[in-house]
Scaffold this active site. Structure first.
Site, PDB file in Angstrom:
ATOM      1  N   GLU A  62     -64.880  14.956  35.485  1.00  0.00           N
ATOM      2  CA  GLU A  62     -65.424  14.600  37.072  1.00  0.00           C
ATOM      3  C   GLU A  62     -67.320  15.004  36.205  1.00  0.00           C
ATOM      4  O   GLU A  62     -67.415  15.588  35.275  1.00  0.00           O
ATOM      5  CB  GLU A  62     -65.312  15.565  37.359  1.00  0.00           C
ATOM      6  CG  GLU A  62     -66.079  15.215  38.479  1.00  0.00           C
ATOM      7  CD  GLU A  62     -66.114  15.923  40.024  1.00  0.00           C
ATOM      8  OE1 GLU A  62     -66.622  15.795  41.501  1.00  0.00           O
ATOM      9  OE2 GLU A  62     -65.326  17.084  40.389  1.00  0.00           O
TER      10      GLU A  62
ATOM     11  N   GLU B  37     -66.959  17.605  48.183  1.00  0.00           N
ATOM     12  CA  GLU B  37     -67.670  19.370  48.005  1.00  0.00           C
ATOM     13  C   GLU B  37     -68.262  19.883  49.561  1.00  0.00           C
ATOM     14  O   GLU B  37     -68.284  20.762  49.467  1.00  0.00           O
ATOM     15  CB  GLU B  37     -69.220  18.812  46.975  1.00  0.00           C
ATOM     16  CG  GLU B  37     -68.398  18.373  46.019  1.00  0.00           C
ATOM     17  CD  GLU B  37     -67.163  18.816  45.105  1.00  0.00           C
ATOM     18  OE1 GLU B  37     -66.827  19.983  45.120  1.00  0.00           O
ATOM     19  OE2 GLU B  37     -66.700  18.531  44.309  1.00  0.00           O
TER      20      GLU B  37
ATOM     21  N   GLY C 233     -68.375  25.548  37.444  1.00  0.00           N
ATOM     22  CA  GLY C 233     -68.166  26.877  37.883  1.00  0.00           C
ATOM     23  C   GLY C 233     -66.148  26.386  36.887  1.00  0.00           C
ATOM     24  O   GLY C 233     -65.602  27.117  37.571  1.00  0.00           O
ATOM     25  N   ALA C 234     -66.114  25.633  38.233  1.00  0.00           N
ATOM     26  CA  ALA C 234     -64.515  25.356  37.977  1.00  0.00           C
ATOM     27  C   ALA C 234     -64.364  23.923  38.800  1.00  0.00           C
ATOM     28  O   ALA C 234     -64.945  23.033  38.796  1.00  0.00           O
ATOM     29  CB  ALA C 234     -63.671  26.018  38.790  1.00  0.00           C
ATOM     30  N   MET C 235     -62.721  23.346  38.010  1.00  0.00           N
ATOM     31  CA  MET C 235     -62.607  22.206  39.010  1.00  0.00           C
ATOM     32  C   MET C 235     -61.468  21.681  38.382  1.00  0.00           C
ATOM     33  O   MET C 235     -60.120  22.071  38.527  1.00  0.00           O
ATOM     34  CB  MET C 235     -62.617  21.060  36.461  1.00  0.00           C
ATOM     35  CG  MET C 235     -62.914  19.057  37.088  1.00  0.00           C
ATOM     36  SD  MET C 235     -63.085  18.935  38.154  1.00  0.00           S
ATOM     37  CE  MET C 235     -62.155  17.253  38.844  1.00  0.00           C
ATOM     38  N   GLU C 236     -60.933  21.016  39.949  1.00  0.00           N
ATOM     39  CA  GLU C 236     -59.660  21.076  40.492  1.00  0.00           C
ATOM     40  C   GLU C 236     -59.191  20.093  40.030  1.00  0.00           C
ATOM     41  O   GLU C 236     -58.157  19.746  40.905  1.00  0.00           O
ATOM     42  CB  GLU C 236     -60.149  20.123  42.393  1.00  0.00           C
ATOM     43  CG  GLU C 236     -60.781  19.122  42.582  1.00  0.00           C
ATOM     44  CD  GLU C 236     -62.321  18.932  42.625  1.00  0.00           C
ATOM     45  OE1 GLU C 236     -63.264  17.626  42.686  1.00  0.00           O
ATOM     46  OE2 GLU C 236     -63.238  20.020  42.198  1.00  0.00           O
ATOM     47  N   ASN C 237     -58.901  19.723  39.165  1.00  0.00           N
ATOM     48  CA  ASN C 237     -58.009  19.045  38.769  1.00  0.00           C
ATOM     49  C   ASN C 237     -56.402  18.957  38.953  1.00  0.00           C
ATOM     50  O   ASN C 237     -55.825  19.912  39.108  1.00  0.00           O
ATOM     51  CB  ASN C 237     -57.813  18.430  36.824  1.00  0.00           C
ATOM     52  CG  ASN C 237     -59.231  18.981  36.223  1.00  0.00           C
ATOM     53  OD1 ASN C 237     -59.980  17.876  36.359  1.00  0.00           O
ATOM     54  ND2 ASN C 237     -59.261  20.205  35.283  1.00  0.00           N
TER      55      ASN C 237
ATOM     56  N   GLU D 160     -61.448  25.302  44.476  1.00  0.00           N
ATOM     57  CA  GLU D 160     -60.684  24.490  44.208  1.00  0.00           C
ATOM     58  C   GLU D 160     -59.237  24.164  44.341  1.00  0.00           C
ATOM     59  O   GLU D 160     -58.611  23.883  44.408  1.00  0.00           O
ATOM     60  CB  GLU D 160     -59.941  24.787  42.263  1.00  0.00           C
ATOM     61  CG  GLU D 160     -62.010  25.141  41.774  1.00  0.00           C
ATOM     62  CD  GLU D 160     -63.167  23.923  41.907  1.00  0.00           C
ATOM     63  OE1 GLU D 160     -62.717  23.034  41.659  1.00  0.00           O
ATOM     64  OE2 GLU D 160     -63.599  24.213  41.828  1.00  0.00           O
TER      65      GLU D 160
END
Length: 853
Positions: free
Chosen positions: A122, A321, A262-266, A299
């Site tokens: 992303e 978001e 910070g993080a990724m919601e894959n 996430e």
């Protein structure tokens, strides 16, 4: 930078082709990775003859169209695209290409974090992996096979559910994963590495069994307990509050050190910056634990608000978001203190988003153009976006809001949609006209609300006037529609009337029948993201009597701001503020964390935002003088608060112990202004005797700013103990970069050569260079060396990681409000950055907006 193309929302066009399925095979080697990409594609636009795929820095090996190997005459490799000529209505396309993850310092696409293969796609990273229609409105079903050396990479992960594992004769092995839910390419993920794992399970409300896994570097498994608990709490909360169950058989989280975000919601495989997974009492502060809880939940919540329903295009980013930030804020509030959570959320908004709103980089929560979409992962899109959702929740009420969310999920599940689709669901189920409310999505800047009061013959009149700023381009903007919570209080603090007003006009009057002139409590709970302007105030009264915790805090902050501003004009310290501060210290029944917030003086950023022309030397001098006066006046009370709440052997994470640490460290911070041997001794003892990182960091901060001798010893001990722990070293670098002592810039420059520092790791760059750029005393020093240093780093880091460089460039956003001396120095450095011949579009976009090139 003539090639820096601006992308406009008005130019959006639906895709000419869509991808139904995507079968990927990754053969991972140390020198390169070979990707085989089999896509089932259908034409959507009958006028389209050629298939244009996004492709950046890919080495194409072979291309097959319906099993026919294509010659180079049948495809064209263009700038950031691969064009396949003269395709049919429905066809299969196989592309084999090579990539080099070990050389990828931008951390987009497939790269290596240490010895771990991982991805960040992303918004537009997938085009760095394989040619693809890399846009969120193209959703396909993915199957992924990974093949790698079994000894080096025993763990092989991708999206969805694991279908199979297999072994090969040459010491390699593989795994195949299948995700049944169509998704855009930005949600694709893979991980390969030698990882430790923590396992658990969750049983959904309907009885479905879900396996939970958190992967991390071996040896860090014990630091995943809080993250796992947070995940299970989030899954339960989403079922209870939104009626959303998890939809796969397992849920994977992987923690890596090198990560831009910070993080990724894959889908089914969340990849996290390790700072938001790993924690124990020895290495993490209370704030770290709270941050992990929030980001883990954020996430997870994306599974429905972002994954199952995603964005049609990147201009709709706040759709997922802003909504998901609101959800994680509510989750944290329900699990902890609602009052403290709300105040901290508003503080974060003001510190980051209000500054952005007042800068040349201001934009609506749904921007209408961009050069680099990475630059719009901003506080405006996220935090202001969340405030817009909160206003909708207030306007509809809890029941209608839940009904509207159910309609949104039912109507748009599996689709890529727009903010207008979300607002349709809110309006339809809520029975409310939101046409004027939409201005929150399309207008920029923070509106001000001027308040005039009048009382005559038992009639209290409240006149509210909106002052809507002009857009960045100078165009006029229209009045907003928003809820405004307020109350009228009598002389004892009792509520005479409390209601939510609907504000929609440039100026309007509200009247109330009362016997005596009331005290106004306005914008309760920060019901609207506006700046309230009052011609007169009752700050001291509201600090003591208001039953709304946010207004109490806001009154304390406003009184403090008023006092500091008066001092900056040469007036003596307002003893009424000092008296009100003392009354807060005397209150015994307050929640300790809330009391610690009430004791906090306004930040330098908050003071700066109210100045027409900013001079940080004057601001810092006035604030330091006030803090010292409070410390002298209430020394014994502050020492008493410290002593009463200092329990050095306590490491519990319950509300009481978190509150005790918060208030005693706030008291210590105030006492630090005395620079006395007594306070230094207290801080030194706290560092040596406490068992939590919260207390150690608070003590180190006091010592660093009060006593070079004690600081050198304590920091030396800290470094020796933790220099192999990257997350803790982030704290070490941050303390030194934020120091107010003379010589800070020289020490920061020297720390770049420290063995624990690595410019390729974003967290370390943020903790050293990023924190220094927020050190108002030294970054804005009138010798200009702070500006030169950060400008040099922007230029250097831009060659490695443009996303990190553009983040650092944002530290210059205050340019237009600076005094003449600093403005001239800033401009020279920004022009030097802009003159770099190979400058990325990320940095160019930020700097050119600041200078209005």
């Amino acid at each position: 930078m003539s090639k820096a193309e601006t992308i406009y929302l008005k130019d959006y066009k639906a895709p000419q082709f869509t991808i139904k399925t995507c079968d990927l095979v990754f053969e991972l080697f140390e020198e390169h990775t070979q990707v085989t990409n089999l896509m089932s594609i259908e034409r959507v636009d009958a006028r389209a003859k050629d298939l244009l795929l996004d492709s950046i820095d890919l080495e194409v090996v072979e291309i097959y169209l319906d099993d026919e190997k294509l010659s180079e005459k049948r495809y064209v490799i263009e700038d950031e695209h691969l064009r396949v000529l003269d395709v049919g209505d429905a066809f299969k396309l196989i592309i084999i290409n090579k990539i080099y993850p070990q050389l990828n310092s931008e951390l987009e696409g497939l790269y290596k974090s240490g010895n771990i293969f991982c991805t960040q796609n992303e918004p537009e990273g997938f085009r760095r992996i394989t040619p693809y229609l890399d846009r969120p409105d193209v959703m396909a079903v993915f199957k992924t096979t990974l093949v790698a050396d079994k000894e080096r990479y025993p763990v092989l992960l991708s999206n969805g559910n694991r279908e199979s594992n297999f072994r090969l004769d040459d010491g390699r092995h593989g795994a195949t994963w299948f995700d049944p839910h169509p998704k855009p390419s930005y949600l694709f993920a893979l991980v390969a590495g030698d990882l430790g794992v923590v396992q658990d399970k969750f049983v959904t409300a309907s009885g479905k069994y879900v396996r939970l896994y958190i992967y991390t570097d071996r040896g860090n498994e014990s630091k995943c307990k809080h993250a796992m608990k947070s995940l299970k709490d989030a899954m339960k909360w989403d079922e209870e509050v939104y009626g959303r169950e998890y939809d796969l058989e397992l849920y994977n989280i992987v923690a890596v050190d090198s990560f831009n975000m910070g993080a990724m919601e894959n889908k089914g495989l969340n990849i996290f910056n390790s700072a938001y997974v790993l924690a124990d009492e020895d290495t993490a502060t209370d704030a770290n634990f709270m941050g992990i809880q929030s980001v883990i939940a954020h996430e997870y919540f994306h599974n429905w608000t972002g994954n199952r329903i995603t964005c049609r295009d990147w201009f709709q980013l706040t759709l997922k978001e802003g909504l998901t930030v609101f959800r994680d804020q509510c989750f944290s509030a329900d699990l902890n203190s609602k009052e403290v959570q709300r105040i901290e959320d508003v503080d974060a908004l003001r510190e980051r988003q209000f500054v952005e709103d007042a800068s040349p980089t201001a934009h609506p929560i749904q921007p209408d153009s961009y050069m680099a979409i990475n630059n719009f992962y901003t506080a405006t899109v996220y935090e202001k976006g969340a405030e817009v959702i909160r206003m909708l929740h207030t306007l509809l009420g809890a029941q209608k809001y839940r009904k509207a969310m159910d309609l949104y999920f039912d109507a748009f599940d599996g689709q890529a949609v727009r903010t207008d689709d979300f607002l349709w669901a809110m309006s339809e189920a809520g029975g409310i006209d939101l046409e004027q409310f939409k201005r929150w999505y399309h207008q920029s800047g923070t509106p001000k609300l001027h308040v005039d009061e009048k009382f005559e013959d038992g009639k209290y009149s409240l006149t509210l006037t909106q002052k809507v700023p002009k857009a960045v381009d100078g165009s006029e903007q229209k009045p907003y529609f928003f809820p405004l919570k307020m109350a009228l209080l009598d002389e004892s603090g009792k509520e005479i009337e409390a209601k939510t007003l609907i504000v929609s006009k440039e100026s309007e009057e509200f009247t109330f029948k009362v016997e005596k002139k009331p005290i106004l409590s306005i914008n309760r709970d920060f019901s609207a993201p506006v700046i309230v302007e009052q011609s007169h105030n009752d700050y001291a009264f509201l600090m003591k009597h208001d039953t709304n915790s946010y207004v109490r805090y806001e009154s304390a902050q406003s009184f403090g701001l008023q006092t500091i501003e008066s001092m900056m004009r040469g007036k003596p310290i307002d003893e009424e503020f000092v008296k009100a501060f003392g009354l807060i210290l005397d209150e015994e029944k307050l929640d300790l964390s809330f009391k610690a917030l009430l004791m906090e003086l306004p930040s330098v950023s908050a003071i700066m935002q109210r100045q027409e022309v900013v001079d940080f030397e004057m601001i810092c001098e006035a604030k330091e003088r006030l803090q010292k006066h409070l410390a002298l006046t209430f020394k014994e009370k502050l020492l008493g608060i410290y002593s009463e709440n200092h329990t050095p052997d306590s490491k519990e994470l319950d509300a009481q112990n978190i509150g005790k640490r918060a208030i005693k460290n706030r008291a210590l911070k105030h006492l630090c202004a005395l620079e006395s041997d007594e306070v230094i001794a207290v801080a030194n003892a706290q560092y040596n005797n406490s068992v939590t990182m919260t207390d150690r960091i608070a003590a180190l901060d006091v010592l660093e700013n009060s006593s070079p001798e004690f600081s050198a010893v304590a920091l030396g001990h800290f470094y020796k103990k933790y220099n192999r722990d990257t997350l803790v070293m982030n704290k070490y670098f941050s303390i030194l970069a934020a120091s107010h002592r003379d010589g800070t810039l020289d020490r920061v420059m020297a720390l770049q050569n420290d063995p624990a520092y690595n410019e390729l790791v974003p967290n370390l760059v943020r903790s050293l260079i990023g924190v220094f750029a927020r050190n108002y005393k030294h970054f804005h020093a009138k010798d200009g060396y702070g500006y030169k240093f950060v400008a040099d780093k922007i230029i250097d880091i831009d060659k490695i990681n443009p996303q990190m460089a553009s983040g650092l460039a944002g530290s210059f956003k205050i340019y237009k409000k600076m005094n003449k001396v600093n403005k001239k120095l800033m401009r020279a450095e920004l022009q030097r950055v802009l003159s770099e011949p190979s400058l990325s579009k990320n940095v160019y976009e930020i700097v050119s907006k600041i200078l209005k090139v």
